[in-house]
Design a protein around this motif. Sequence first.
Motif, short mmCIF file in Angstrom:
data_model
loop_
_atom_site.label_atom_id
_atom_site.label_comp_id
_atom_site.label_asym_id
_atom_site.label_seq_id
_atom_site.Cartn_x
_atom_site.Cartn_y
_atom_site.Cartn_z
N SER A 2 0.84 -1.20 0.00
CA SER A 2 0.00 0.00 0.00
C SER A 2 0.88 1.25 0.00
O SER A 2 2.11 1.17 0.05
CB SER A 2 -0.91 -0.02 1.22
N ASP A 3 0.22 2.38 0.00
CA ASP A 3 0.95 3.65 0.01
C ASP A 3 1.72 3.84 1.31
O ASP A 3 2.72 4.57 1.35
CB ASP A 3 -0.02 4.83 -0.19
N ASP A 4 1.25 3.20 2.40
CA ASP A 4 1.90 3.33 3.71
C ASP A 4 3.12 2.43 3.84
O ASP A 4 3.82 2.50 4.85
CB ASP A 4 0.91 2.98 4.83
N GLY A 5 3.37 1.60 2.86
CA GLY A 5 4.49 0.68 2.94
C GLY A 5 4.15 -0.61 3.66
O GLY A 5 5.03 -1.40 3.98
N LEU A 6 2.87 -0.83 3.93
CA LEU A 6 2.42 -2.05 4.61
C LEU A 6 1.94 -3.05 3.58
O LEU A 6 1.38 -2.67 2.54
CB LEU A 6 1.27 -1.74 5.58
N ASP A 8 -0.46 -5.58 1.64
CA ASP A 8 -1.90 -5.47 1.40
C ASP A 8 -2.72 -6.33 2.35
O ASP A 8 -3.80 -5.94 2.79
CB ASP A 8 -2.23 -5.85 -0.05
N VAL A 11 -3.05 -4.46 5.61
CA VAL A 11 -3.97 -3.34 5.49
C VAL A 11 -5.41 -3.85 5.53
O VAL A 11 -6.27 -3.29 6.22
CB VAL A 11 -3.70 -2.54 4.19
N HIS A 15 -8.39 -3.03 8.25
CA HIS A 15 -9.72 -2.55 7.85
C HIS A 15 -10.81 -3.45 8.42
O HIS A 15 -11.83 -2.95 8.91
CB HIS A 15 -9.83 -2.48 6.32
#
Length: 141
Positions: A2-6, A8, A11, A15
Amino acid sequence: MSDDGLPDEMVQTFHNFHDSLKQVETLLVPYLNTPLDEMYEMLSPIEQAKSELITAYTINSLYWSFLSTQGINLDKHPLKKEMERIQMYMRKVKLLESALKGERPPTGHNPPVHQTVDKYAAARFIKRGIGKEKNKIEKAG
């Protein structure tokens, strides 16, 4: 990623967890908006005890989860004894509830509640029983 570097998967797990917390929060709104005194007026003593035990167990479970995330070994932590104590009282309430309903107590792998024998009362019952039997034998003979 993801954009946060985590990853998927992580993430998605966050969620899902967030959605689950929202559901729990929604379910708790009526409980939290009702004053405790009003709520207890609507409950029987058994239901009050169950409510207190569930609340205590839930709080301790959440704290257990928090400590677990902090990497604390909970095998010998005092919280473990507290959780076991609450579970013991939950079993006692369940036994009492089934006794009040006139049902057989629930069976399972839970250890039984310890019971003691009144030795003096047992001795009196035995003596009286033996005395009655002697009287019957004497009258018959």
